[in-house]
Design an enzyme around this catalytic site. Structure first.
Site, PDB file in Angstrom:
ATOM      1  N   GLY A  91       0.830  -1.189   0.000  1.00 51.24           N
ATOM      2  CA  GLY A  91       0.000   0.000   0.000  1.00 51.24           C
ATOM      3  C   GLY A  91       0.873   1.250   0.000  1.00 51.24           C
ATOM      4  O   GLY A  91       1.726   1.414   0.878  1.00 51.24           O
ATOM      5  N   ALA A 107      -1.196  -4.964  12.182  1.00 52.48           N
ATOM      6  CA  ALA A 107      -1.576  -3.550  12.254  1.00 52.48           C
ATOM      7  C   ALA A 107      -0.357  -2.748  11.810  1.00 52.48           C
ATOM      8  O   ALA A 107       0.245  -2.011  12.583  1.00 52.48           O
ATOM      9  CB  ALA A 107      -2.003  -3.180  13.675  1.00 52.48           C
ATOM     10  N   GLY A 112      -0.287  -0.447   9.516  1.00 51.84           N
ATOM     11  CA  GLY A 112      -0.621   0.978   9.432  1.00 51.84           C
ATOM     12  C   GLY A 112       0.014   1.648   8.226  1.00 51.84           C
ATOM     13  O   GLY A 112       0.381   2.820   8.284  1.00 51.84           O
ATOM     14  N   ASN A 116      -0.878  -0.862  -5.154  1.00 49.25           N
ATOM     15  CA  ASN A 116      -1.932  -0.693  -4.159  1.00 49.25           C
ATOM     16  C   ASN A 116      -1.857   0.732  -3.624  1.00 49.25           C
ATOM     17  O   ASN A 116      -0.823   1.174  -3.118  1.00 49.25           O
ATOM     18  CB  ASN A 116      -1.708  -1.717  -3.043  1.00 49.25           C
ATOM     19  N   CYS A 118      -8.492  -0.540   4.321  1.00 52.14           N
ATOM     20  CA  CYS A 118      -7.488  -0.889   5.321  1.00 52.14           C
ATOM     21  C   CYS A 118      -8.031  -0.628   6.714  1.00 52.14           C
ATOM     22  O   CYS A 118      -8.357   0.503   7.068  1.00 52.14           O
ATOM     23  CB  CYS A 118      -6.203  -0.102   5.117  1.00 52.14           C
ATOM     24  N   GLY A 140      -1.756 -13.779   0.309  1.00 58.55           N
ATOM     25  CA  GLY A 140      -1.142 -12.865   1.259  1.00 58.55           C
ATOM     26  C   GLY A 140      -0.296 -13.583   2.289  1.00 58.55           C
ATOM     27  O   GLY A 140       0.847 -13.973   2.033  1.00 58.55           O
TER      28      GLY A 140
HETATM   29  C1  LIG Z   1       1.161  -7.889   6.859  1.00 54.85           C
HETATM   30  C2  LIG Z   1       0.061  -7.510   5.933  1.00 54.85           C
HETATM   31  C3  LIG Z   1       0.065  -6.256   5.309  1.00 54.85           C
HETATM   32  C4  LIG Z   1      -0.958  -5.892   4.446  1.00 54.85           C
HETATM   33  N1  LIG Z   1      -0.918  -4.676   3.823  1.00 54.85           N
HETATM   34  C5  LIG Z   1      -1.882  -4.347   2.927  1.00 54.85           C
HETATM   35  C6  LIG Z   1      -1.819  -3.121   2.191  1.00 54.85           C
HETATM   36  O1  LIG Z   1      -0.885  -2.343   2.334  1.00 54.85           O
HETATM   37  N2  LIG Z   1      -2.836  -2.819   1.336  1.00 54.85           N
HETATM   38  C7  LIG Z   1      -3.886  -3.684   1.145  1.00 54.85           C
HETATM   39  O2  LIG Z   1      -4.786  -3.389   0.350  1.00 54.85           O
HETATM   40  N3  LIG Z   1      -3.952  -4.860   1.796  1.00 54.85           N
HETATM   41  C8  LIG Z   1      -2.985  -5.213   2.685  1.00 54.85           C
HETATM   42  N4  LIG Z   1      -3.058  -6.421   3.340  1.00 54.85           N
HETATM   43  C9  LIG Z   1      -4.193  -7.319   3.072  1.00 54.85           C
HETATM   44  C10 LIG Z   1      -3.815  -8.405   2.061  1.00 54.85           C
HETATM   45  O3  LIG Z   1      -3.457  -7.841   0.842  1.00 54.85           O
HETATM   46  C11 LIG Z   1      -4.982  -9.392   1.863  1.00 54.85           C
HETATM   47  O4  LIG Z   1      -6.094  -8.691   1.352  1.00 54.85           O
HETATM   48  C12 LIG Z   1      -5.405 -10.069   3.146  1.00 54.85           C
HETATM   49  O5  LIG Z   1      -4.274 -10.335   3.945  1.00 54.85           O
HETATM   50  C13 LIG Z   1      -6.162 -11.372   2.918  1.00 54.85           C
HETATM   51  O6  LIG Z   1      -5.381 -12.320   2.236  1.00 54.85           O
HETATM   52  P1  LIG Z   1      -4.541 -13.474   2.995  1.00 54.85           P
HETATM   53  O7  LIG Z   1      -5.468 -14.159   3.945  1.00 54.85           O
HETATM   54  O8  LIG Z   1      -4.056 -14.367   1.896  1.00 54.85           O
HETATM   55  O9  LIG Z   1      -3.433 -12.803   3.728  1.00 54.85           O
HETATM   56  C14 LIG Z   1      -2.027  -6.786   4.210  1.00 54.85           C
HETATM   57  C15 LIG Z   1      -2.026  -8.041   4.833  1.00 54.85           C
HETATM   58  C16 LIG Z   1      -1.006  -8.406   5.673  1.00 54.85           C
HETATM   59  C17 LIG Z   1      -1.041  -9.766   6.313  1.00 54.85           C
END
Ligand SMILES: Cc1cc2nc3c(=O)[nH]c(=O)nc-3n(C[C@H](O)[C@H](O)[C@H](O)COP(=O)(O)O)c2cc1C
Ligand SMILES: Cc1cc2nc3c(=O)[nH]c(=O)nc-3n(C[C@H](O)[C@H](O)[C@H](O)COP(=O)(O)OP(=O)(O)OC[C@H]3O[C@@H](n4cnc5c(N)ncnc54)[C@H](O)[C@@H]3O)c2cc1C
Ligand SMILES: Cc1cc2nc3c(=O)[nH]c(=O)nc-3n(C[C@H](O)[C@H](O)[C@H](O)COP(=O)(O)OP(=O)(O)OC[C@H]3O[C@@H](n4cnc5c(N)ncnc54)[C@H](O)[C@@H]3O)c2cc1C
Ligand SMILES: Cc1cc2nc3c(=O)[nH]c(=O)nc-3n(C[C@H](O)[C@H](O)[C@H](O)COP(=O)(O)O)c2cc1C
Ligand code: FES
Ligand code: FES
Lengths: 307, 253, 307, 253
Positions: free
Chosen positions: C48, C72, C74, C100, C131, C266
């Protein structure tokens, strides 16, 4: 050392301890009676009961998921009249019985209460406005604050017994629903019911559950449940029974510290039939080890320390 | 108070590729057709217990026979002698003995597991038993000598003809349905059971089948494992009302 | 046997296969480059990115949960200007890069796009309106259909590149949000972002995360994600990138059969750094074994079989 | 291509109650202070890998020394010789050697694990090493003889006086900070590190500490494991910018 005081009071009902099985996961108690003395429970919450007998959804109704399970039972139950006997039998165990009440309309909820209200065995009603597996509207009740307030107000007029409103987690803002239930006259809240989920069988290339979607429960949902308990106990004055993914004392303590006055355990009974009494003991041990005289001292404790 | 056991593993044997026999110390007084709910992991993944039929049971031994099909059974297969297994049981209904003098018993694949117990009970009761054992191939006809030793008539069917007759097992068993004044018992894949039920109905034999379903609690509390039952408004639970049902109750359309 | 055609087209961008790492779980690609050839990915979704550099939340930012994790972070990121370099470097790998985009106001989203829009390396934007870890309003965008439609419309005017809108699961009705994004001019949707959760440390008697709540991801949330993908792909015409708890080909196939045109992975990268390429291979094997010539044949397949 | 290993377990030893030493076949060319991310389960619970420092590493051996504190390390401890361990590494920063002629190395409890590697490197580099080893009690002073054999000056401190001096280890080490023209290295609980950092600062010694944090990816991608670093606007990642940091960078207020 004195053993800690485990009693809590929910909606005017005194419980010997803050642990109860969650609705739908303990039948009417009879199936788990061979495993332990049910008097070790703080209360027993029985299966969702409707006015008329209900066949429930066609099978398959279950799917295992990572750290949890989906169910789409669809409120199979013998109906309020037949439930009277089971509830009375259960009461012999002297533990307060909380009847989970389900319906597709305000009138149907009301009917259940009218059919059961004379039973001394019924300590309180848990009004399930959140079952994700009933298509005809169960969910609708749980997602609109105005409808929730109206339903609770109407049921408030139907009984003198305590009303515990069970909330759905499948909403944008659970605190709005919680406040609506409080305004409507709820004595306590239960949360969370299951998260709406599904699974697909990639060999058969179709959804696993005949009902398409089902309710997700078990350890997987614990973080969501805990967050909602924290939020809701900050938003209302009435006590909250916390549940969702609890499988032992450590989880239960998290919910109590988040603000729940008592906890319920659902799917974990299936893995460990002794989970409820073991959780009672684990809470007691924690309190004793950490010098708390009463479980009430830890309710919301994580909030107090949280500036 | 009851039914929750922690039994020590005495032996874990690979009886054929992908099939294990697990011997536990301690008897649980199970009847033929009953099962146990085994906890395969201490963690929450897999989350649910796994149902496994009682294959053989004495005063001080419990034996399970199972096929390694997924993660749960793989975890079970990885457990070694000396470790302890947490299980609930005995659970569910059992195969009833009747006043018929003979019995036709039909096994499909790993469905043979609970029938071993049944064959012992039938033998003890002095019944004349014909056992029809079907599998994909010879390797999957498990513990053949042990089954053979318990019955008067033993026949095998395989899909590939690598042992016994190349046929589906119900085909092989049909003459016995016709000729014997027997009670029929069966366990195996659902299409096989349906065909057994049809044959038994056709020849007027009373017939009991053991069903499978996805279980959660295994004790009747969750209402997750149901099947529709003839003439009943409410669904019945495989875990307590079954797994053994009268065939006509569950195969009726 | 011919190997199956794995290409898919999302928002006008052709991907060599339907598998990409999810935003925030793969940095700007550099950390995972030592593990495998990034050209094996269908696309890369980067962290992001905000207009200004962002420090993110104070630690602790992580908690492990049953079958998943809370984060978190952030939105810690170096800002759009610094990100330009990282994005360009990544592009050398020839895989489409999806950026993103995050912000606290429509203007901030717009700023990011303006700072990056001249980069040929940017194949598409994924607009993160979901987010849960940004207090100043990130969530608000994701929960109100009118706001979503307005935001998408505004950003639509800011770029010719495809806009993929990433939805929050923390809503009562995700189809309403999805339709709003479609109406606003979205080319595709991504779902789900994380579920809002929390954890309490019962020894320290306080929330584990400094931010109090965090986003739940990992296998635990898969059933919820799959249900939402099914619902949304029934509600809109634009393609959906499905994600939430995918940790291998079997999970990915569930999402494709539920209607997703591509998938993102993710948290599972943390457990298995090779999960993305392994998933590509697993999908290919499944297609070959089951006689499918193209991955496009299985998109939504479970729905077709579902009467 | 790089960094993902499946190594065979050669030995799993209980070196003290609750402490294990795990020897794996295969070298991973790690530097002192680096760590590996170990997959403790094939299932999704526990979900994340567990970081364990490289205790000792040769061309064909990797040795880990760890304390069993929770479910992940318990699962690791249950793995047996012959099984395979899936790990990523070597990861993170390492303890730098400096031009100082001597070194003061302070270990608190299981913090000793990565310092073994460091003591070897210091010895090889011909440094004059004083090693201060603190633990709750004698039993938790692990592998004492092996540590002692690597250093010129070896001192022990325990909380209960069951071995060495009854003191906190930093107290025991203070004179060395004052008298030696040494670089200071430390690993142990956070309050101990903070005190080491304070002493080093006070006596003007350059000092390196190894930090712990909850990790997820372990490779720098998730930004989950950060710590604030002096003079930096952005948080730094323990897993790639650390775990070894200059003490003054991370203990600055
Ligand atoms: C550590 C971490 C950081 C993330 N940062 C972002 C982000 O910056 N922008 C975003 O849209 N989603 C972010 N996500 C969400 C993931 O892109 C994804 O939508 C979510 O984790 C569900 O997929 P998963 O279960 O395979 O992790 C983040 C997830 C994790 C675990
Ligand atoms: C009452 C009862 C008694 C049983 N007795 C035995 C026995 O004695 N020996 C034995 O080997 N098995 C027996 N089974 C089946 C056994 O419970 C399943 O094979 C086991 O639960 C699979 O677990 P898993 O984690 O290995 O597989 P999973 O990973 O859960 O599933 C692997 C594959 O097997 C399929 N599967 C899972 N459970 C079942 C099921 N219950 N029926 C059909 N397919 C299934 C799944 O759809 C999937 O394709 C019995 C089942 C029941 C209900
Ligand atoms: C870079 C690095 C190197 C490490 N090297 C070693 C080593 O060589 N030997 C060794 O024994 N340990 C080492 N650790 C710590 C080790 O990673 C944790 O003890 C382990 O992850 C705990 O996992 P668990 O599942 O057993 O415990 P959990 O069940 O996850 O937790 C059990 C208890 O330990 C606490 N805990 C968990 N993780 C940590 C942590 N990282 N730091 C402090 N407390 C924690 C929890 O809060 C909880 O109270 C290292 C950690 C890092 C970050
Ligand atoms: C099989 C099953 C049946 C359930 N039936 C009901 C019900 O009838 N009424 C109700 O209010 N909740 C019902 N629930 C929801 C539980 O009471 C509980 O709210 C939920 O499962 C979360 O708790 P858990 O994670 O501990 O299971 C059911 C849950 C399960 C798993
Ligand atoms: S498995 Fe719960 S009722 Fe049968
Ligand atoms: S653990 Fe992911 S960045 Fe350090």
């Amino acid at each position: 050392m004195l053993s800690p005081d485990l009693t809590v009071k929910i909606a005017g009902v005194v419980l010997a301890n803050p642990v109860m099985p969650a609705s739908g996961c303990f039948g009417y108690g009879e199936e788990y009676a061979p495993f332990f003395d049910l008097r070790r429970l703080g209360a027993i919450v029985v299966k969702g009961t409707t006015a008329e007998p209900c066949a429930g959804n066609p099978p398959p109704r279950l799917a295992e998921t990572p750290g949890g399970m989906l169910n789409a039972i669809g409120l199979q139950n013998p109906g309020a009249v037949a439930a009277r006997e089971k509830i009375s039998a259960l009461w012999q165990s002297s533990v307060p019985v909380i009847v989970n009440v389900s319906g597709h309309s305000a009138a149907q909820y009301r009917d259940v209460i009218e059919l059961l209200d004379d039973l001394a065995a019924v300590a309180a009603y848990e009004i399930n406005i959140s079952c994700p597996n009933v298509k005809a509207g169960g969910m609708a009740f749980g997602t609109d604050p105005a409808v929730v307030a109206g339903l609770v107000r109407e049921l408030r007029g139907a009984t003198k017994k305590p009303l515990i409103i069970k909330l759905s987690p499948n909403v944008t803002d659970i605190t709005a629903i919680a406040r609506a239930a409080e305004e409507g006259g709820a004595d306590a809240l239960s949360l969370i019911n299951t998260l709406l989920g599904m699974a697909i069988d990639i060999e058969r290339r179709r959804p696993v559950l005949a009902n398409l979607t089902g309710g997700l429960s078990g350890p997987a949902i614990k973080p969501v449940a805990l967050r909602m308990v924290w939020q809701v106990t900050s938003a209302v004055e009435i006590p909250v029974i916390g549940m969702g993914g609890i499988s032992g004392a450590r989880d239960a303590l998290e919910f109590l510290m988040a603000g729940a006055s008592a906890v319920a355990i659902g799917a974990a009974n299936f893995t460990n039939p002794l989970v409820c009494p073991e959780t009672v003991e684990g809470i007691s041990d924690y309190l004793a080890e950490h010098g708390f005289a009463s479980v009430k001292e830890i309710v919301g404790l994580a909030k107090k320390e949280w500036s | 108070m009851l039914k929750l056991h922690k039994l020590k593993i005495i032996k874990q044997e690979l009886v054929a590729p992908g099939y294990q026999r697990l011997t536990l110390a301690g008897g649980i007084a199970a009847l033929a057709g009953q099962f146990v709910q085994v906890r395969v992991s201490e963690t929450c993944d897999p989350f649910l217990r796994r149902p496994i039929s009682v294959h053989h049971c004495t005063e001080d031994r419990l034996v399970l026979l199972y096929r390694t099909v997924g993660r749960g059974t793989a975890l079970l297969a990885a457990k070694k002698a000396g470790e302890t297994l947490d299980l609930l049981g005995p659970l569910g209904s059992s195969f009833p003995l009747t006043d018929r003098p003979s019995a036709v018993v039909v096994a499909g694949g790993i469905g043979a597991a609970p029938l071993y117990c049944l064959l012992q009970a039938l033998k003890q009761a002095g019944k004349q038993v014909s056992f029809f054992y079907g599998a994909r191939n010879q390797a999957e006809l498990l513990l053949r000598d042990e089954y053979r030793a318990l019955v008067a008539n033993y026949s095998e069917a395989t899909d590939d003809g690598s042992a016994g007759t190349r046929a589906v097992v119900t085909q092989l068993a049909t003459p016995a349905f016709a000729s014997l004044d027997a009670t029929v018992y069966a366990c195996g894949p659902s299409p096989m059971l349906r065909e057994v039920a049809r044959l038994a109905d056709y020849y007027g034999r009373s017939c009991f089948v053991s069903l499978e379903a996805q279980l959660a609690c295994g004790v009747g509390a969750c209402l997750g494992c149901v099947v529709p039952v003839k003439g009943q408004e409410q669904y019945r639970r495989v875990c307590v009302d079954g797994p053994v049902f009268a065939a006509g109750e569950v195969f009726f359309c």
